[in-house]
Scaffold this motif. Sequence first.
Motif, PDB file in Angstrom:
ATOM      1  N   ALA A   1       0.845  -1.187   0.000  1.00  8.26           N
ATOM      2  CA  ALA A   1       0.000   0.000   0.000  1.00  8.26           C
ATOM      3  C   ALA A   1       0.877   1.232   0.000  1.00  8.26           C
ATOM      4  O   ALA A   1       2.005   1.214   0.508  1.00  8.26           O
ATOM      5  CB  ALA A   1      -0.930   0.008   1.217  1.00  8.26           C
TER       6      ALA A   1
ATOM      7  N   SER B   1      -5.195   6.411   0.486  1.00  7.67           N
ATOM      8  CA  SER B   1      -4.083   5.548   0.100  1.00  7.67           C
ATOM      9  C   SER B   1      -4.507   4.604  -1.021  1.00  7.67           C
ATOM     10  O   SER B   1      -5.693   4.524  -1.371  1.00  7.67           O
ATOM     11  CB  SER B   1      -3.600   4.749   1.317  1.00  7.67           C
ATOM     12  OG  SER B   1      -3.249   5.613   2.381  1.00  7.67           O
TER      13      SER B   1
ATOM     14  N   ASN C   1      -4.333   0.614  -2.619  1.00  9.60           N
ATOM     15  CA  ASN C   1      -4.063  -0.811  -2.432  1.00  9.60           C
ATOM     16  C   ASN C   1      -3.299  -1.370  -3.626  1.00  9.60           C
ATOM     17  O   ASN C   1      -3.519  -0.948  -4.763  1.00  9.60           O
ATOM     18  CB  ASN C   1      -5.370  -1.597  -2.295  1.00  9.60           C
ATOM     19  CG  ASN C   1      -6.199  -1.161  -1.113  1.00  9.60           C
ATOM     20  OD1 ASN C   1      -5.668  -0.686  -0.110  1.00  9.60           O
ATOM     21  ND2 ASN C   1      -7.509  -1.329  -1.212  1.00  9.60           N
TER      22      ASN C   1
ATOM     23  N   GLN D   1      -8.268   3.397  -1.814  1.00  9.87           N
ATOM     24  CA  GLN D   1      -9.086   3.003  -0.668  1.00  9.87           C
ATOM     25  C   GLN D   1     -10.307   3.897  -0.518  1.00  9.87           C
ATOM     26  O   GLN D   1     -10.319   5.046  -0.948  1.00  9.87           O
ATOM     27  CB  GLN D   1      -8.229   3.025   0.605  1.00  9.87           C
ATOM     28  CG  GLN D   1      -7.109   2.008   0.566  1.00  9.87           C
ATOM     29  CD  GLN D   1      -6.251   1.992   1.823  1.00  9.87           C
ATOM     30  OE1 GLN D   1      -6.467   2.766   2.755  1.00  9.87           O
ATOM     31  NE2 GLN D   1      -5.265   1.099   1.853  1.00  9.87           N
TER      32      GLN D   1
ATOM     33  N   ALA E   1      -3.017   1.667   6.342  1.00  4.73           N
ATOM     34  CA  ALA E   1      -3.148   1.522   4.893  1.00  4.73           C
ATOM     35  C   ALA E   1      -2.760   0.113   4.447  1.00  4.73           C
ATOM     36  O   ALA E   1      -3.425  -0.479   3.581  1.00  4.73           O
ATOM     37  CB  ALA E   1      -2.278   2.561   4.189  1.00  4.73           C
ATOM     38  N   GLU E   2      -1.702  -0.436   5.037  1.00  4.51           N
ATOM     39  CA  GLU E   2      -1.250  -1.780   4.673  1.00  4.51           C
ATOM     40  C   GLU E   2      -2.268  -2.841   5.088  1.00  4.51           C
ATOM     41  O   GLU E   2      -2.502  -3.806   4.361  1.00  4.51           O
ATOM     42  CB  GLU E   2       0.103  -2.068   5.330  1.00  4.51           C
ATOM     43  CG  GLU E   2       1.257  -1.195   4.856  1.00  4.51           C
ATOM     44  CD  GLU E   2       1.883  -1.684   3.565  1.00  4.51           C
ATOM     45  OE1 GLU E   2       1.456  -2.750   3.065  1.00  4.51           O
ATOM     46  OE2 GLU E   2       2.801  -1.008   3.060  1.00  4.51           O
TER      47      GLU E   2
ATOM     48  N   SER F   1      -5.154  -2.776   2.634  1.00  2.00           N
ATOM     49  CA  SER F   1      -4.741  -3.388   1.376  1.00  2.00           C
ATOM     50  C   SER F   1      -4.714  -4.909   1.492  1.00  2.00           C
ATOM     51  O   SER F   1      -5.144  -5.626   0.583  1.00  2.00           O
ATOM     52  CB  SER F   1      -3.360  -2.860   0.968  1.00  2.00           C
ATOM     53  OG  SER F   1      -2.946  -3.439  -0.254  1.00  2.00           O
TER      54      SER F   1
ATOM     55  N   THR G   1       0.984   0.610  -6.478  1.00  2.91           N
ATOM     56  CA  THR G   1       0.587   1.540  -5.421  1.00  2.91           C
ATOM     57  C   THR G   1       1.052   2.973  -5.642  1.00  2.91           C
ATOM     58  O   THR G   1       0.499   3.894  -5.063  1.00  2.91           O
ATOM     59  CB  THR G   1       1.131   1.073  -4.062  1.00  2.91           C
ATOM     60  OG1 THR G   1       2.576   1.121  -4.080  1.00  2.91           O
ATOM     61  CG2 THR G   1       0.673  -0.338  -3.752  1.00  2.91           C
TER      62      THR G   1
END
Length: 258
Positions: free
Chosen positions: A90, A101, A103, A125, A135-136, A139, A225
């Motif tokens: 992400a 953010s 993915n 997102q 964010a990670e 994702s 990303t």
Amino acid sequence: LTEKGECERGELSGPACAVLMKNLWLARLARPDIQKPIGDLASHIQAWSKNDDKRLYRLICYVDKTRDWRLVGKVGDPANALKLRLYVDADFAGETDSTRSTNGGYLVLVGPNTWFPLTWVTKRQGATSRSTTEAEVISLAYSLFQEALPAMELWDLILGRSTLLEILEDNQATIKVVVKGYSPKLRSIMRTHRVDLGSIKEVLDNDNVQFAYVDTALQAADIFTKALPPLKWGNAIALLGMYTGEQIATAFPNAKFV
């Protein structure tokens, strides 16, 4: 790209949608390297600017100059040696026109002598994440539930056995949070992103799912990303399994292509 260029309507505002759709078919079938810029430009259709004219022109020039590039999948192992591998990444608030953010995911069928790309994901997102870890996690949830788990069911039928899924993540904090299954700093994601950490943990606790760290330099989903600098582009293309016509002739002299 100037600030003024973002405010003035572009000359290609009319045909831009048709051009992007044609290239989207190419991206979904065999050119994952152009999936991210197409998605970014598609989000500007309703407010197309002169800068978008320049972005689209650059994209088409890139496609024209790389017409001999191929996404190559190779299978050199028996069915019992194959497994699924999901790369997840992400980009935290890296866009200039949004705080949200992006993915990124890349699903591949792998083995000791096998590398066969199956599908790839790049998607902005639905809400703003407040940290890289958040964010990670979002994702990971998207790629896992939307792509990897349905693919596992399919490959269970194809292979006649339970398929192993290996998930590779390049953020150590994300790995710790997801393995634990809870974080007080991420307690709001159920409300903002509609993602439940507990449900992710339940999937990762399954015996046929492995979750591991991968170095950022080997993260194949990185290209989905963000806009990478030229210095990193060659490595990103190689991680996808893309080759030029000359490289294919050298690397696979006796291969049978279908």
